[in-house]
Design a protein around this motif. Structure first.
Motif, PDB file in Angstrom:
ATOM      1  N   TYR A  52      48.031  40.988  34.009  1.00 17.39           N
ATOM      2  CA  TYR A  52      48.422  39.573  34.079  1.00 17.39           C
ATOM      3  C   TYR A  52      47.115  38.795  34.000  1.00 17.39           C
ATOM      4  O   TYR A  52      46.174  39.071  34.748  1.00 17.39           O
ATOM      5  CB  TYR A  52      49.163  39.271  35.379  1.00 17.39           C
ATOM      6  N   ALA A  53      47.046  37.818  33.105  1.00 15.88           N
ATOM      7  CA  ALA A  53      45.801  37.070  32.952  1.00 15.88           C
ATOM      8  C   ALA A  53      46.088  35.580  32.834  1.00 15.88           C
ATOM      9  O   ALA A  53      46.969  35.168  32.082  1.00 15.88           O
ATOM     10  CB  ALA A  53      45.039  37.546  31.719  1.00 15.88           C
ATOM     11  N   GLY A  54      45.329  34.783  33.594  1.00 19.41           N
ATOM     12  CA  GLY A  54      45.470  33.330  33.501  1.00 19.41           C
ATOM     13  C   GLY A  54      45.692  32.671  34.846  1.00 19.41           C
ATOM     14  O   GLY A  54      45.375  33.226  35.902  1.00 19.41           O
ATOM     15  N   GLU A  55      46.234  31.493  34.797  1.00 17.18           N
ATOM     16  CA  GLU A  55      46.495  30.696  35.993  1.00 17.18           C
ATOM     17  C   GLU A  55      47.547  31.358  36.883  1.00 17.18           C
ATOM     18  O   GLU A  55      48.535  31.905  36.401  1.00 17.18           O
ATOM     19  CB  GLU A  55      46.978  29.308  35.561  1.00 17.18           C
ATOM     20  N   ILE A  56      47.312  31.323  38.196  1.00 15.27           N
ATOM     21  CA  ILE A  56      48.273  31.846  39.171  1.00 15.27           C
ATOM     22  C   ILE A  56      48.838  30.644  39.928  1.00 15.27           C
ATOM     23  O   ILE A  56      48.168  30.065  40.784  1.00 15.27           O
ATOM     24  CB  ILE A  56      47.620  32.835  40.147  1.00 15.27           C
ATOM     25  N   PHE A  77      49.628  46.531  39.116  1.00 17.60           N
ATOM     26  CA  PHE A  77      49.590  45.188  38.544  1.00 17.60           C
ATOM     27  C   PHE A  77      48.172  44.645  38.712  1.00 17.60           C
ATOM     28  O   PHE A  77      47.716  44.400  39.828  1.00 17.60           O
ATOM     29  CB  PHE A  77      50.609  44.285  39.233  1.00 17.60           C
ATOM     30  N   HIS A  78      47.485  44.480  37.591  1.00 16.29           N
ATOM     31  CA  HIS A  78      46.102  44.015  37.617  1.00 16.29           C
ATOM     32  C   HIS A  78      46.075  42.547  37.185  1.00 16.29           C
ATOM     33  O   HIS A  78      46.428  42.212  36.044  1.00 16.29           O
ATOM     34  CB  HIS A  78      45.245  44.876  36.700  1.00 16.29           C
ATOM     35  N   VAL A  79      45.666  41.692  38.100  1.00 19.09           N
ATOM     36  CA  VAL A  79      45.751  40.241  37.910  1.00 19.09           C
ATOM     37  C   VAL A  79      44.347  39.651  37.786  1.00 19.09           C
ATOM     38  O   VAL A  79      43.571  39.661  38.742  1.00 19.09           O
ATOM     39  CB  VAL A  79      46.501  39.584  39.090  1.00 19.09           C
ATOM     40  N   ALA A  80      44.019  39.149  36.611  1.00 19.93           N
ATOM     41  CA  ALA A  80      42.758  38.437  36.394  1.00 19.93           C
ATOM     42  C   ALA A  80      43.115  36.960  36.250  1.00 19.93           C
ATOM     43  O   ALA A  80      43.507  36.510  35.181  1.00 19.93           O
ATOM     44  CB  ALA A  80      42.054  38.952  35.145  1.00 19.93           C
ATOM     45  N   GLY A  81      43.017  36.227  37.338  1.00 22.77           N
ATOM     46  CA  GLY A  81      43.470  34.833  37.287  1.00 22.77           C
ATOM     47  C   GLY A  81      42.769  33.957  38.290  1.00 22.77           C
ATOM     48  O   GLY A  81      41.908  34.406  39.049  1.00 22.77           O
ATOM     49  N   LYS A  82      43.165  32.695  38.277  1.00 22.32           N
ATOM     50  CA  LYS A  82      42.603  31.735  39.226  1.00 22.32           C
ATOM     51  C   LYS A  82      43.730  30.897  39.801  1.00 22.32           C
ATOM     52  O   LYS A  82      44.703  30.565  39.117  1.00 22.32           O
ATOM     53  CB  LYS A  82      41.565  30.840  38.546  1.00 22.32           C
ATOM     54  N   PHE A  83      43.593  30.575  41.074  1.00 24.32           N
ATOM     55  CA  PHE A  83      44.593  29.770  41.768  1.00 24.32           C
ATOM     56  C   PHE A  83      44.285  28.291  41.603  1.00 24.32           C
ATOM     57  O   PHE A  83      43.143  27.867  41.741  1.00 24.32           O
ATOM     58  CB  PHE A  83      44.610  30.118  43.266  1.00 24.32           C
ATOM     59  N   ASN A  99      50.104  47.565  45.417  1.00 26.86           N
ATOM     60  CA  ASN A  99      49.965  47.918  44.000  1.00 26.86           C
ATOM     61  C   ASN A  99      49.542  46.736  43.129  1.00 26.86           C
ATOM     62  O   ASN A  99      49.583  46.820  41.907  1.00 26.86           O
ATOM     63  CB  ASN A  99      51.267  48.523  43.460  1.00 26.86           C
ATOM     64  N   VAL A 100      49.134  45.640  43.772  1.00 28.69           N
ATOM     65  CA  VAL A 100      48.596  44.479  43.043  1.00 28.69           C
ATOM     66  C   VAL A 100      47.096  44.399  43.288  1.00 28.69           C
ATOM     67  O   VAL A 100      46.651  44.380  44.441  1.00 28.69           O
ATOM     68  CB  VAL A 100      49.276  43.169  43.478  1.00 28.69           C
ATOM     69  N   PHE A 101      46.326  44.339  42.213  1.00 25.88           N
ATOM     70  CA  PHE A 101      44.867  44.316  42.307  1.00 25.88           C
ATOM     71  C   PHE A 101      44.348  43.022  41.681  1.00 25.88           C
ATOM     72  O   PHE A 101      44.579  42.758  40.493  1.00 25.88           O
ATOM     73  CB  PHE A 101      44.275  45.528  41.586  1.00 25.88           C
ATOM     74  N   LEU A 102      43.657  42.226  42.490  1.00 23.75           N
ATOM     75  CA  LEU A 102      43.131  40.952  42.018  1.00 23.75           C
ATOM     76  C   LEU A 102      41.742  41.143  41.418  1.00 23.75           C
ATOM     77  O   LEU A 102      40.872  41.783  42.012  1.00 23.75           O
ATOM     78  CB  LEU A 102      43.062  39.947  43.169  1.00 23.75           C
ATOM     79  N   HIS A 103      41.532  40.583  40.236  1.00 24.78           N
ATOM     80  CA  HIS A 103      40.249  40.637  39.550  1.00 24.78           C
ATOM     81  C   HIS A 103      39.745  39.207  39.357  1.00 24.78           C
ATOM     82  O   HIS A 103      40.547  38.268  39.264  1.00 24.78           O
ATOM     83  CB  HIS A 103      40.396  41.301  38.179  1.00 24.78           C
ATOM     84  N   PRO A 104      38.440  39.010  39.257  1.00 29.20           N
ATOM     85  CA  PRO A 104      37.920  37.671  38.972  1.00 29.20           C
ATOM     86  C   PRO A 104      38.434  37.169  37.627  1.00 29.20           C
ATOM     87  O   PRO A 104      38.619  37.957  36.696  1.00 29.20           O
ATOM     88  CB  PRO A 104      36.400  37.878  38.938  1.00 29.20           C
ATOM     89  N   PHE A 112      38.932  43.542  29.911  1.00 20.25           N
ATOM     90  CA  PHE A 112      39.966  43.631  30.945  1.00 20.25           C
ATOM     91  C   PHE A 112      41.186  44.405  30.440  1.00 20.25           C
ATOM     92  O   PHE A 112      41.798  45.179  31.181  1.00 20.25           O
ATOM     93  CB  PHE A 112      40.378  42.224  31.376  1.00 20.25           C
ATOM     94  N   PHE A 113      41.527  44.219  29.187  1.00 18.81           N
ATOM     95  CA  PHE A 113      42.729  44.849  28.630  1.00 18.81           C
ATOM     96  C   PHE A 113      42.511  46.310  28.206  1.00 18.81           C
ATOM     97  O   PHE A 113      43.478  47.007  27.901  1.00 18.81           O
ATOM     98  CB  PHE A 113      43.220  44.067  27.411  1.00 18.81           C
TER      99      PHE A 113
END
Length: 209
Positions: A52-56, A77-83, A99-104, A112-113
């Motif tokens: 998942y990439a982008g705005e959260i 679930f690998h999340v590269a996003g910003k709040f 199982n959710v991993f937050l990335h910068p 990332f992909f």
């Protein structure tokens, strides 16, 4: 909008939505986004990693993302996003399953992909999300929420309406080259650039004439 020579949209369904609110636009033009596929490396092999990439945020379906992750504990679930909302960030971090991993947040999505198999989009509304197309250029299979216009862009095979639909997608044959070919055929940067160039030339001819 009458003050402008042209009003450009990136997708037909967004133009239709705007016109449903303000009436027909005689100066509307639809030019899709373009992806330079050569900048993205095609990955091979299948694993259980969903990107998942982008705005959260609420409008991007942050709550739905967590619900899906909790419903599919065997997938990462690998999340590269910003709040963009403090309350969403607080909710997300307090309720984030293991199982959710937050990335910068990163503009180097090619890296990332590289070890992911799927790209998840949980938005409530989109035009034509660039991160999804970039992921597809890397060969990732899209899993797209049923927002207005999603099926027109991706086709029904990549759009989910419930958790069961997602589970089916995750068991289907993985075809990375086909996902990349989709971007090359419909969202190629060169084709988009030519359309913009042709449009500007027409306007230039009109002005000089």
């Amino acid at each position: 909008f009458d003050k402008f020579d042209k009003v450009t949209f990136i997708a037909e369904h967004i133009k239709d939505y705007v016109e449903s609110k303000i009436g027909s636009l005689h100066n509307a033009e639809v030019i899709p986004v373009g992806i330079d596929v050569s900048k993205f490396q095609l990955r091979e092999g299948k694993n259980n990693k969903i990107a998942y990439a982008g705005e959260i945020s609420r409008k991007k379906g942050a709550g739905e993302l967590l619900l899906i992750a909790k419903s599919l504990p065997n997938f990462e679930f690998h999340v590269a996003g910003k709040f963009n909302e403090d309350d969403t960030a607080d909710y997300f971090n307090r309720n984030c399953p293991s199982n959710v991993f937050l990335h910068p947040y990163s503009y180097d999505l090619n890296s990332f992909f590289k070890d992911k198999t799927y790209i998840l989009n949980t938005s409530l509304r989109e035009g034509s999300p660039v991160t999804v197309l970039e992921a597809m250029a890397c060969g990732l299979r899209p899993i797209i929420n049923d927002w207005c216009g999603a099926e027109e862009i991706y086709g029904s095979r990549y759009v989910y309406k419930n958790i069961h639909d997602i589970e089916v997608m995750l068991t289907q044959y993985y075809e990375p080259a086909i996902h990349r070919e989709f971007v090359e055929r419909f969202y190629n940067f060169e084709d988009t650039f030519k359309r913009v160039e042709e449009y500007l030339k027409v306007e230039e001819d009109v002005v000089s004439g």
